[in-house]
Design a protein around this motif. Structure first.
Motif, mmCIF file in Angstrom:
data_model
loop_
_atom_site.group_PDB
_atom_site.id
_atom_site.type_symbol
_atom_site.label_atom_id
_atom_site.label_comp_id
_atom_site.label_asym_id
_atom_site.label_seq_id
_atom_site.Cartn_x
_atom_site.Cartn_y
_atom_site.Cartn_z
ATOM 1 N N UNK A 54 12.624 3.871 -2.536
ATOM 2 C CA UNK A 54 11.509 4.127 -3.438
ATOM 3 C C UNK A 54 12.003 3.858 -4.857
ATOM 4 N N UNK A 55 11.554 2.762 -5.456
ATOM 5 C CA UNK A 55 12.025 2.396 -6.786
ATOM 6 C C UNK A 55 11.578 3.417 -7.833
ATOM 7 N N UNK A 56 10.452 4.089 -7.615
ATOM 8 C CA UNK A 56 10.031 5.153 -8.531
ATOM 9 C C UNK A 56 11.109 6.233 -8.614
ATOM 10 N N UNK A 57 11.529 6.723 -7.444
ATOM 11 C CA UNK A 57 12.548 7.784 -7.417
ATOM 12 C C UNK A 57 13.876 7.292 -7.966
ATOM 13 N N UNK A 58 14.237 6.063 -7.645
ATOM 14 C CA UNK A 58 15.514 5.507 -8.095
ATOM 15 C C UNK A 58 15.567 5.409 -9.617
ATOM 16 N N UNK A 59 14.432 5.128 -10.252
ATOM 17 C CA UNK A 59 14.385 4.973 -11.708
ATOM 18 C C UNK A 59 13.935 6.245 -12.436
ATOM 19 N N UNK A 60 13.714 7.323 -11.679
ATOM 20 C CA UNK A 60 13.322 8.580 -12.302
ATOM 21 C C UNK A 60 11.871 8.637 -12.726
ATOM 22 N N UNK A 61 11.026 7.826 -12.097
ATOM 23 C CA UNK A 61 9.589 7.842 -12.374
ATOM 24 C C UNK A 61 8.945 8.848 -11.415
ATOM 25 N N UNK A 62 7.971 9.599 -11.897
ATOM 26 C CA UNK A 62 7.313 10.610 -11.077
ATOM 27 C C UNK A 62 6.829 10.017 -9.754
ATOM 28 N N UNK A 63 7.085 10.729 -8.669
ATOM 29 C CA UNK A 63 6.724 10.255 -7.328
ATOM 30 C C UNK A 63 5.210 10.201 -7.152
ATOM 31 N N UNK A 64 4.762 9.299 -6.292
ATOM 32 C CA UNK A 64 3.345 9.173 -5.956
ATOM 33 C C UNK A 64 3.240 8.580 -4.557
ATOM 34 N N UNK A 65 2.167 8.887 -3.869
ATOM 35 C CA UNK A 65 1.937 8.323 -2.550
ATOM 36 C C UNK A 65 1.543 6.855 -2.686
ATOM 37 N N UNK A 66 2.116 5.989 -1.862
ATOM 38 C CA UNK A 66 1.733 4.565 -1.924
ATOM 39 C C UNK A 66 0.274 4.379 -1.519
ATOM 40 N N UNK A 67 -0.378 3.412 -2.139
ATOM 41 C CA UNK A 67 -1.747 3.074 -1.761
ATOM 42 C C UNK A 67 -1.781 1.634 -1.242
ATOM 43 N N UNK A 68 -2.975 1.062 -1.106
ATOM 44 C CA UNK A 68 -3.116 -0.276 -0.515
ATOM 45 C C UNK A 68 -2.508 -1.377 -1.379
#
Length: 118
Positions: A54-68
């Motif tokens: 998850x590149x969000x988590x790797x870069x310290x960006x707030x997590x979110x559920x993936x969408x389409x």
């Protein structure tokens, strides 16, 4: 030089196209116990098992559920989950500005951060 431009939350990033093997829709992911928090697990990509991060988590960006719109950027056998793949575009070296140890491209009213996946 060509770059793949993608989005994480409200920020756009660009990775040199030669680092990206393919851009894929989200695949079924199996968790791997004991892995890092940014490691989502493994997936089967056309008969090859790949690690998915998850590149969000790797870069310290707030997590979110993936969408389409979510995509996997495949680089060196690793799938990097991004919110959306936006563009493949030529950006001349002179368009990049050095900032805080990295490079930023002013794309109209949007700042695009360069990020290397390898």
């Amino acid at each position: 030089m060509k770059f793949v431009v993608y989005r994480l939350a409200d920020t756009q990033y660009a990775t040199p196209v030669e680092q990206i093997e393919s851009i894929e829709r989200l695949l079924p992911i199996r968790p791997v116990p004991g892995s890092e928090n940014f490691e989502l697990g493994v997936a089967n990509l056309r008969g090859t098992v790949i690690s998915v991060q998850d590149l969000r988590k790797k870069l310290g960006v707030e997590a979110a559920e993936p969408d389409q719109e979510a995509r996997l950027l495949i680089a060196q056998g690793i799938g990097y989950l991004v919110d959306a793949a936006l563009d493949v575009i030529d950006v001349d070296d002179s368009q990049w500005e050095r900032v805080a140890g990295g490079r930023v491209w002013n794309r109209g009213d949007t700042l695009v951060l360069e990020y290397s996946l390898v």
